[in-house]
Design an enzyme around this catalytic site. Structure first.
Site, short mmCIF file in Angstrom:
data_model
loop_
_atom_site.label_atom_id
_atom_site.label_comp_id
_atom_site.label_asym_id
_atom_site.label_seq_id
_atom_site.Cartn_x
_atom_site.Cartn_y
_atom_site.Cartn_z
N ARG A 121 0.83 -1.21 0.00
CA ARG A 121 0.00 0.00 0.00
C ARG A 121 0.87 1.26 0.00
O ARG A 121 0.55 2.24 -0.65
CB ARG A 121 -0.87 -0.01 1.26
CG ARG A 121 -2.21 0.65 1.12
CD ARG A 121 -3.01 0.68 2.43
NE ARG A 121 -2.99 -0.51 3.23
CZ ARG A 121 -3.87 -1.52 3.12
NH1 ARG A 121 -4.84 -1.46 2.23
NH2 ARG A 121 -3.78 -2.59 3.89
N TYR A 122 1.94 1.25 0.76
CA TYR A 122 2.83 2.41 0.87
C TYR A 122 4.19 2.01 0.29
O TYR A 122 4.57 0.84 0.37
CB TYR A 122 3.03 2.80 2.34
CG TYR A 122 1.75 3.05 3.10
CD1 TYR A 122 1.10 4.28 3.03
CD2 TYR A 122 1.19 2.06 3.91
CE1 TYR A 122 -0.07 4.52 3.74
CE2 TYR A 122 0.02 2.29 4.62
CZ TYR A 122 -0.60 3.52 4.53
OH TYR A 122 -1.76 3.74 5.22
N ARG B 86 6.71 0.06 2.85
CA ARG B 86 6.22 -1.02 3.71
C ARG B 86 5.36 -1.99 2.91
O ARG B 86 4.71 -1.59 1.95
CB ARG B 86 5.27 -0.47 4.78
CG ARG B 86 5.88 0.18 5.93
CD ARG B 86 4.94 1.24 6.50
NE ARG B 86 4.99 2.46 5.71
CZ ARG B 86 4.16 3.48 5.85
NH1 ARG B 86 3.20 3.45 6.73
NH2 ARG B 86 4.28 4.55 5.08
N CYS C 44 -6.59 -17.35 13.94
CA CYS C 44 -6.42 -16.53 15.14
C CYS C 44 -6.82 -17.39 16.33
O CYS C 44 -7.61 -18.31 16.18
CB CYS C 44 -7.32 -15.29 15.10
SG CYS C 44 -6.78 -14.08 13.91
N CYS D 268 -12.37 -12.22 16.82
CA CYS D 268 -12.95 -11.02 17.39
C CYS D 268 -14.13 -10.62 16.52
O CYS D 268 -14.03 -10.58 15.30
CB CYS D 268 -11.92 -9.89 17.40
SG CYS D 268 -10.35 -10.39 18.11
N CYS E 220 -13.72 -7.76 13.90
CA CYS E 220 -12.52 -7.83 13.04
C CYS E 220 -12.74 -7.24 11.65
O CYS E 220 -13.71 -7.55 10.99
CB CYS E 220 -12.09 -9.28 12.92
SG CYS E 220 -10.66 -9.47 11.84
N ARG F 121 -11.05 -7.95 9.05
CA ARG F 121 -10.83 -8.94 7.99
C ARG F 121 -11.76 -10.14 8.16
O ARG F 121 -11.49 -11.23 7.66
CB ARG F 121 -9.37 -9.41 7.97
CG ARG F 121 -8.40 -8.32 7.59
CD ARG F 121 -7.05 -8.87 7.10
NE ARG F 121 -6.19 -7.76 6.74
CZ ARG F 121 -5.06 -7.45 7.38
NH1 ARG F 121 -4.63 -8.19 8.38
NH2 ARG F 121 -4.33 -6.41 7.00
N ASP G 289 -13.85 0.23 10.81
CA ASP G 289 -13.98 0.20 9.35
C ASP G 289 -15.40 -0.18 8.91
O ASP G 289 -16.17 -0.73 9.69
CB ASP G 289 -12.97 -0.81 8.77
CG ASP G 289 -11.54 -0.40 9.08
OD1 ASP G 289 -11.21 0.77 8.83
OD2 ASP G 289 -10.77 -1.25 9.57
N ASP H 121 -8.99 4.31 8.11
CA ASP H 121 -8.35 3.61 7.00
C ASP H 121 -9.30 3.74 5.82
O ASP H 121 -10.43 3.25 5.88
CB ASP H 121 -8.14 2.12 7.36
CG ASP H 121 -6.73 1.68 7.08
OD1 ASP H 121 -6.21 2.06 6.02
OD2 ASP H 121 -6.16 0.97 7.92
N LYS I 33 -4.18 5.39 5.47
CA LYS I 33 -4.77 5.96 6.68
C LYS I 33 -4.79 7.48 6.64
O LYS I 33 -3.86 8.10 6.13
CB LYS I 33 -3.93 5.52 7.89
CG LYS I 33 -3.92 4.03 8.10
CD LYS I 33 -3.10 3.66 9.32
CE LYS I 33 -3.11 2.17 9.54
NZ LYS I 33 -2.39 1.43 8.47
S1 SF4 Z 1 -8.96 -8.54 15.11
FE1 SF4 Z 1 -9.18 -10.10 13.51
S2 SF4 Z 1 -7.10 -10.55 12.86
FE2 SF4 Z 1 -6.98 -9.52 14.84
S3 SF4 Z 1 -6.96 -11.18 16.35
FE3 SF4 Z 1 -9.07 -10.53 16.14
S4 SF4 Z 1 -9.90 -11.92 14.59
FE4 SF4 Z 1 -7.69 -12.06 14.44
#
Ligand code: SF4
Length: 355
Positions: free
Chosen positions: A95-96, A99, A108, A112, A115, A117, A277, A314, A321
């Site tokens: 993206r940059y 980096r 994971c 979460c 999340c 993603r 997001d 973002d 960002k």
């Molecule tokens: S926010 Fe998403 S990528 Fe990060 S630990 Fe939680 S589930 Fe995994």
């Protein structure tokens, strides 16, 4: 496979469905349909942080599937920050200029609920996580401007110590121009037994090593979590934290101040406060930017500047960002400015630079 490490054994015991949970949580309706779409996984350690007497417990809200995840608005996105739009090679987002991100795994220790993603991580075709690392290494080798490589996922520390050590060696061998290695991980929060001396040995030594962890609530900073942070810091690793502003979790200056103060006490610098997001399935966590700015502005003056993270958005589409916090100076004209603190007026004296 050799003997399991403690964290791996703990992970085997993690809760995989809310069917295994007892409790009176207002948001647990319809969870089987939700879990069909977005997996559930919660380590027993993290379950232990939940206040079972509180049906609106912020820790439970981050861990337990909610029927609100199935309500998707027309503005919601599958890939909110453009990881795929900026995919330059399998498993690699660029993206940059200086980096790049390496998507090591879609696993994971906990999924979460907020999340960013969550869609990409739950899809069967694994568009972001499939393919060997070979093409990603070839891309890195050909792009000498990349000085920093961010290992992300999923969670990169889901790889075993041996695999992480091998990955670090391979990066050093194939892309010697990379100087800084950054691990984005929430394992110090959700499964702190992952942080061991062996892990530290596996990830450090070849690069300047940075760990960006992800505490969202002060109650996540348990003694075990703090011990993990101390181990990382003791090894000379720079530890930063990013948090996401989440409705019903940390949507007040009081909670965030407490979080950042306590992180500071562990020598961890708050790096970013992310505006949530536009991710499909997590819209119930999002505040308006106006609400977020009010909260963030309240932090000023009550914490040392280095403990106040940048409040950022973002941009959808992968454009990067943008800071969205702060509105401290208004231009009055003719070199005069009004400063936010007490409505003070400041006149910028003419500069006396060389002609
Ligand atoms: S926010 Fe998403 S990528 Fe990060 S630990 Fe939680 S589930 Fe995994």
């Amino acid at each position: 496979m050799g003997m399991l490490q403690a964290w791996q054994s703990e992970l085997k015991e993690a809760v995989r469905s809310l069917a295994e949970i007892e409790g009176d949580y207002a948001f647990l309706r319809d969870y089987p349909a939700v879990e069909e779409k977005f997996r559930t996984l919660v380590p027993r350690y993290y379950l232990g942080l939940i206040d079972r007497a509180d049906p609106r417990d912020p820790i439970a809200r981050m861990a337990f599937a909610s029927s609100e995840e199935l309500r998707v608005s027309p503005t919601a996105l599958r890939d909110p920050i453009g990881d795929l739009a900026r995919k330059a090679a399998p498993r690699l987002t660029h993206r940059y200029p200086d980096r790049a991100l390496l998507h090591t795994t879609n696993l994971c220790p906990m999924y979460c609920r907020f999340c960013f993603r969550k869609n990409l991580m739950n899809e069967k075709d694994e568009e972001l996580y499939s393919g060997s690392f070979e093409e990603a290494f070839a891309y890195l080798a050909a792009h000498m401007g990349i000085e920093e490589l961010i290992l992300t996922g999923g969670d990169p520390w889901m790889l075993s110590d041996d695999k992480l050590a091998a990955l670090v060696e391979e990066i050093a061998r194939r892309a010697p121009h990379v100087r800084r290695l950054r691990f984005h991980t929430r394992m110090p929060v959700t499964l702190p037994s992952r942080v061991t001396a062996d892990l530290v040995r596996a990830i450090s030594g070849r690069f300047q090593t940075f760990v960006v962890t992800h505490f969202n609530h002060p109650r996540e900073l348990t003694e075990q979590a703090r011990n993990g942070l101390a181990l990382l810091r003791g090894a000379g690793i720079t530890v930063l934290n990013q948090s996401v502003l989440l409705k019903g979790v940390n949507d007040s200056a009081r909670v965030l101040r407490d979080l950042y103060r306590r992180l500071g006490n562990e020598g961890v610098l708050p790096y970013y406060l992310h505006h949530c997001d536009l991710v499909a399935g997590a819209e119930h966590f999002r505040l308006s930017i106006d609400e977020g700015r009010k909260i963030w502005t309240e932090l000023r003056g009550t914490l040392s500047g280095y403990l106040i993270p940048e409040y950022i958005l973002d941009t959808p589409g992968g454009w990067g960002k943008v800071p969205i916090g702060g509105d401290f100076v208004s231009e009055l004209g003719a070199g005069a400015y009004e400063l936010a603190r007490g409505g003070v007026e400041y006149r910028d004296p003419p500069t006396t630079g060389r002609q």
